[in-house]
Design a protein around this motif. Structure first.
Motif, PDB file in Angstrom:
ATOM      1  N   SER A   1       0.874  -1.150  -0.098  1.00 30.66           N
ATOM      2  CA  SER A   1       0.032   0.067   0.010  1.00 30.66           C
ATOM      3  C   SER A   1       0.805   1.263  -0.189  1.00 30.66           C
ATOM      4  N   GLU A   2       2.178   1.296   0.621  1.00 28.45           N
ATOM      5  CA  GLU A   2       3.003   2.558   0.618  1.00 28.45           C
ATOM      6  C   GLU A   2       3.404   2.679  -0.837  1.00 28.45           C
ATOM      7  N   TYR A   3       3.653   1.651  -1.595  1.00 29.87           N
ATOM      8  CA  TYR A   3       3.769   1.891  -3.222  1.00 29.87           C
ATOM      9  C   TYR A   3       2.637   2.622  -3.801  1.00 29.87           C
ATOM     10  N   PHE A   4       1.607   1.900  -3.500  1.00 28.06           N
ATOM     11  CA  PHE A   4       0.267   2.588  -4.144  1.00 28.06           C
ATOM     12  C   PHE A   4       0.304   3.975  -3.757  1.00 28.06           C
ATOM     13  N   TRP A   5       0.409   4.222  -2.470  1.00 31.03           N
ATOM     14  CA  TRP A   5       0.158   5.783  -2.052  1.00 31.03           C
ATOM     15  C   TRP A   5       1.200   6.418  -2.852  1.00 31.03           C
ATOM     16  N   ALA A   6       2.622   6.179  -2.914  1.00 26.91           N
ATOM     17  CA  ALA A   6       3.447   6.898  -3.626  1.00 26.91           C
ATOM     18  C   ALA A   6       3.527   6.992  -4.909  1.00 26.91           C
ATOM     19  N   LEU A   7       3.064   6.129  -5.515  1.00 29.83           N
ATOM     20  CA  LEU A   7       2.942   6.175  -7.168  1.00 29.83           C
ATOM     21  C   LEU A   7       1.570   6.842  -7.496  1.00 29.83           C
ATOM     22  N   ARG A   8       0.874   7.145  -6.759  1.00 32.58           N
ATOM     23  CA  ARG A   8      -0.347   8.224  -7.131  1.00 32.58           C
ATOM     24  C   ARG A   8      -0.030   9.592  -6.607  1.00 32.58           C
ATOM     25  N   GLY A   9       0.714  10.213  -7.332  1.00 31.80           N
ATOM     26  CA  GLY A   9       0.939  11.618  -7.318  1.00 31.80           C
ATOM     27  C   GLY A   9       2.645  11.694  -6.991  1.00 31.80           C
ATOM     28  N   GLY A  10       3.425  10.790  -6.655  1.00 32.46           N
ATOM     29  CA  GLY A  10       4.625  10.944  -6.316  1.00 32.46           C
ATOM     30  C   GLY A  10       5.561  11.258  -7.575  1.00 32.46           C
ATOM     31  N   GLY A  11       5.057  11.034  -8.707  1.00 34.47           N
ATOM     32  CA  GLY A  11       6.054  11.386  -9.816  1.00 34.47           C
ATOM     33  C   GLY A  11       6.541   9.952 -10.514  1.00 34.47           C
ATOM     34  N   GLY A  12       6.902  10.255 -11.689  1.00 35.05           N
ATOM     35  CA  GLY A  12       7.429   8.870 -12.635  1.00 35.05           C
ATOM     36  C   GLY A  12       8.668   8.788 -12.239  1.00 35.05           C
ATOM     37  N   GLY A  13       9.340   7.723 -12.655  1.00 38.55           N
ATOM     38  CA  GLY A  13      10.765   7.270 -12.650  1.00 38.55           C
ATOM     39  C   GLY A  13      11.419   7.414 -11.402  1.00 38.55           C
ATOM     40  N   THR A  14      10.579   7.164 -10.166  1.00 38.25           N
ATOM     41  CA  THR A  14      11.288   7.355  -8.874  1.00 38.25           C
ATOM     42  C   THR A  14      11.074   6.314  -8.072  1.00 38.25           C
ATOM     43  N   PHE A  15       9.839   5.752  -7.867  1.00 37.24           N
ATOM     44  CA  PHE A  15       9.681   4.448  -6.925  1.00 37.24           C
ATOM     45  C   PHE A  15       9.340   3.156  -7.839  1.00 37.24           C
ATOM     46  N   GLY A  16       9.635   3.266  -8.847  1.00 36.40           N
ATOM     47  CA  GLY A  16       9.784   2.010  -9.562  1.00 36.40           C
ATOM     48  C   GLY A  16       9.160   2.065 -11.109  1.00 36.40           C
ATOM     49  N   VAL A  17       9.327   0.971 -11.934  1.00 43.12           N
ATOM     50  CA  VAL A  17       8.901   1.092 -13.226  1.00 43.12           C
ATOM     51  C   VAL A  17       7.672   0.416 -13.409  1.00 43.12           C
ATOM     52  N   VAL A  18       6.586   1.087 -13.534  1.00 42.93           N
ATOM     53  CA  VAL A  18       5.472   0.731 -13.628  1.00 42.93           C
ATOM     54  C   VAL A  18       5.111  -0.100 -14.979  1.00 42.93           C
ATOM     55  N   THR A  19       4.737  -1.147 -14.984  1.00 40.67           N
ATOM     56  CA  THR A  19       4.622  -2.196 -16.150  1.00 40.67           C
ATOM     57  C   THR A  19       3.175  -2.107 -16.772  1.00 40.67           C
ATOM     58  N   SER A  20       2.102  -1.982 -15.842  1.00 43.81           N
ATOM     59  CA  SER A  20       0.753  -1.955 -16.157  1.00 43.81           C
ATOM     60  C   SER A  20       0.066  -1.305 -14.906  1.00 43.81           C
ATOM     61  N   ALA A  21      -1.249  -0.990 -15.357  1.00 43.15           N
ATOM     62  CA  ALA A  21      -1.995  -0.416 -14.197  1.00 43.15           C
ATOM     63  C   ALA A  21      -3.529  -0.524 -14.672  1.00 43.15           C
ATOM     64  N   THR A  22      -4.414  -0.785 -13.673  1.00 43.90           N
ATOM     65  CA  THR A  22      -5.770  -1.005 -13.807  1.00 43.90           C
ATOM     66  C   THR A  22      -6.309   0.316 -13.377  1.00 43.90           C
ATOM     67  N   ILE A  23      -7.282   1.015 -14.405  1.00 41.34           N
ATOM     68  CA  ILE A  23      -7.810   2.376 -14.119  1.00 41.34           C
ATOM     69  C   ILE A  23      -9.386   2.142 -14.471  1.00 41.34           C
ATOM     70  N   LYS A  24     -10.063   3.174 -13.747  1.00 37.58           N
ATOM     71  CA  LYS A  24     -11.509   2.946 -13.855  1.00 37.58           C
ATOM     72  C   LYS A  24     -12.018   3.509 -15.315  1.00 37.58           C
ATOM     73  N   THR A  25     -13.158   2.707 -15.940  1.00 37.55           N
ATOM     74  CA  THR A  25     -14.052   3.477 -16.892  1.00 37.55           C
ATOM     75  C   THR A  25     -15.208   3.711 -16.418  1.00 37.55           C
ATOM     76  N   TYR A  26     -15.907   4.589 -17.323  1.00 34.65           N
ATOM     77  CA  TYR A  26     -17.093   5.033 -17.147  1.00 34.65           C
ATOM     78  C   TYR A  26     -18.088   4.978 -18.463  1.00 34.65           C
ATOM     79  N   PRO A  27     -19.368   5.017 -18.186  1.00 33.22           N
ATOM     80  CA  PRO A  27     -20.004   4.711 -19.340  1.00 33.22           C
ATOM     81  C   PRO A  27     -19.886   6.310 -20.204  1.00 33.22           C
ATOM     82  N   THR A  28     -19.787   6.062 -21.622  1.00 36.91           N
ATOM     83  CA  THR A  28     -19.171   7.459 -22.562  1.00 36.91           C
ATOM     84  C   THR A  28     -20.505   8.362 -22.401  1.00 36.91           C
ATOM     85  N   GLN A  29     -20.180   9.583 -22.684  1.00 36.35           N
ATOM     86  CA  GLN A  29     -21.088  10.450 -22.670  1.00 36.35           C
ATOM     87  C   GLN A  29     -21.010  11.596 -23.753  1.00 36.35           C
TER      88      GLN A  29
END
Length: 583
Positions: free
Chosen positions: A275-303
């Motif tokens: 969870s501390e990685y999850f916290w840091a990677l959400r706004g802490g900046g790229g190229g710093t805490f690890g190399v992200v290889t994939s992510a799951t993000i929310k989708t919404y009905p198109t409008q």
């Protein structure tokens, strides 16, 4: 790839270096030093990564005297290299080459006067990563041999963080997988609520994802450029969006991340696991805490998306009344945003000494009439006041049936221009409304030939504020921001760099901070070398980020300019990267 030839060449460069430099573990290793891996080590890495190693060869080398010179190839690369689409597909090139010395620029088909024999700030080798195991191998190799490691996806980065001298680069651009689901729950996290989502690889770009989401009847919270990578530095730095006023920022959409840590371990991070990685990677900046290889993000009905194109133009020579009017318009932004309008504004010179304002404001699932009603008070004010003899306006509206149609119609690939210098500030309601006289005086004071435009990103408001109680590394000031404001400038030739950057710091950034002294700036669009960047980028979150960075990466395997923990390192004029004396 010509790997063996390149390795032989590199081995010949490994001359006896200065004894202090070659034995100093406090500095990252360089190709000219004994610590640099020999050809056998690079060959083993190439084998481990299934032949993914690329030796950096600047595309512009075909324009320079020597065995690589090719007039036809030079003309082609000169024509293509100005487009972001070309840059994103290059393992080596970046959008802002001015920060890495711009090695071997193409020369429009004419043979260059000079030579192309240095990489300057470009990496020495690149791993063309297509799976996490290749990323693991690259991270472990850089850690073992104390080599500077950088991460690049598209190269769409304003502060040069996608490049680095004497480095190994992990290029994530070709990790393009995408998997949609109607009900995603993070692994080992029973408390999480399911959400429709898409899991995407690190190389996915926004236009690609928008097109993939459309057949599923979904929209995603995108950036405002089709070539930007979805989950690299953009998302990890926050990621403002043209629809952020309704849905929040890109970082607010993240449900789970997969990454390779600075120690070379592949992990999953969500609110329950790591969870501390999850916290840091959400706004802490790229190229710093690890190399992200994939992510799951929310989708919404198109409008449906309604766009209002709205302009104000100064017709007289009364520049004071113009800035007075601009202060009033900006004071209306909180009301406009709260009513459901969001988007972008541009204040720019028209070439005749006059100044114009143009805005593209959108409403999600609203009509042209509803969007127009929000703006009516501005036109009433203009038509019944001192401004009417000096300023004219225009107002056009159009509704797109869905988000995909809006995105591909409205956002086109950009052309590379000068090296951007982007002092910025997050403007909250107080900054925008409390003192219009001071606001007008500040805009006037900053306006000069050094400024190409004022860029207003009306991307905060209710959608971003709704996540104010979610614990993440994003600068908390974003939760009360309405307008991410940039006084944009830039430089074309190296001799102008210091003049432009100094003016941006001493005049533009200085005055922007006076407008909103207690907010901050957007770390992905900020002044190069901004003073007090730690607090400006992350506010009260910086001490926790700094402590976590030291815990997981004490050797500085991942380093980038003005990133968390980077103050522990000093970059030298020759591209060296050494620990600061106090660190």
């Amino acid at each position: 790839m010509q790997l063996l030839t390149s390795l032989t060449y590199l081995s010949s460069m490994r001359i006896f270096a200065d004894a202090t430099s070659s034995s100093n573990s406090d500095c990252k290793c360089q190709p000219s030093q004994r610590c640099w891996p020999d050809s056998h080590a690079w060959s083993r890495l190439n084998k481990t990564t299934d032949g993914a190693i690329l030796k950096t060869v600047p595309p512009g080398i075909v324009c320079y005297p020597g065995p690589a010179y090719d007039k036809e190839a030079c003309e082609k690369v000169s024509e293509e290299s100005i487009y972001h689409t070309w840059i994103t597909q290059s393992p080596f090139n970046v959008m802002q080459p001015g920060w890495n010395g711009n090695p071997c620029p193409p020369t429009n088909g004419t043979e260059a006067n000079g030579t192309c024999n240095s990489l300057l700030g470009s990496p020495v080798y690149v791993i063309n990563a297509t799976n996490p195991s290749q990323v693991e191998a690259g991270v472990k190799f850089a850690k073992k041999y104390n080599i500077r490691l950088i991460v690049k996806n598209t190269g769409h980065e304003f502060l040069g963080r996608s490049s680095g001298a004497h480095s190994l680069s992990i290029w994530t651009h070709n990790m393009k997988n995408a998997e949609f689901t109607e009900s995603f729950k993070p692994k080992k996290c029973s408390k999480a609520k399911p959400h429709s989502a898409v899991t995407i690889g690190a190389g996915m770009q926004w236009k690609e994802l928008v097109l993939l989401a459309h057949p599923h009847g979904k929209l995603v919270v995108t950036g405002g450029n089709p070539t930007v990578g979805c989950i690299g530095g953009f998302m990890q730095g926050g990621g403002h969006s043209p629809i952020g006023g309704k849905y929040g920022m890109a970082v607010d959409q993240v449900l789970e991340l997969n990454l390779v840590t600075p120690s070379g371990k592949y992990i999953t991070a969500n609110e329950c696991e790591n969870s501390e990685y999850f916290w840091a990677l959400r706004g802490g900046g790229g190229g710093t805490f690890g190399v992200v290889t994939s992510a799951t993000i929310k989708t919404y009905p198109t409008q449906p998306i309604t766009v209002i194109g709205q302009t104000f133009n100064l017709t007289s020579n009364n520049i004071d009344i113009w800035w007075d009017w601009m202060a009033y318009v900006h004071s209306e932004i909180p009301r406009i945003a709260d009513a459901g309008l969001m988007g972008y504004s541009f204040t720019f010179p028209d070439g005749t000494g006059k100044v114009n304002w143009a805005a593209a404001l959108i409403m999600v699932n609203g009509t042209i009439e509803e969007a127009g009603d929000v703006l009516k008070p501005l036109y009433t004010k203009l038509n019944n006041s001192k401004y009417k003899d000096h300023i004219i306006y225009d107002h056009q509206g159009y509704t797109f049936p869905d988000y995909m149609t809006y995105f591909v119609s409205f956002f086109q690939p950009e052309v590379v221009g000068s090296t951007a210098v982007l002092p910025s500030r997050l403007l909250d309601a107080r900054a925008l409304t409390e003192d219009p006289t001071f606001f007008a005086a500040t805009l006037k004071k900053m306006w000069s030939p050094f400024v190409g435009a004022y860029l207003g990103h009306i991307v905060g408001g209710p959608g971003v504020a709704q996540y104010k109680n979610v614990d993440m590394a994003l600068n908390p000031a974003w939760r009360r921001t309405y307008n991410h404001f940039i006084a944009a400038s830039g430089w074309d030739t190296p001799d102008l760099k210091d003049v432009v950057v100094n003016h941006a710091r001493d005049v533009l950034e200085y005055n922007l901070r006076k407008l909103a002294p207690e907010t901050g700036q957007y770390l992905n669009e900020a002044l190069y070398g901004s003073e007090g960047w730690q607090a400006a980028n992350w506010g009260a979150n910086y001490p926790r980020l700094f402590s976590f960075k030291n815990e997981i990466d004490p050797d500085g395997v991942l380093y980038c300019f003005n990133c968390v923990g980077s103050e522990k390192w000093v970059e030298g004029a020759n591209g060296s990267l050494c620990r600061a004396s106090w660190a």
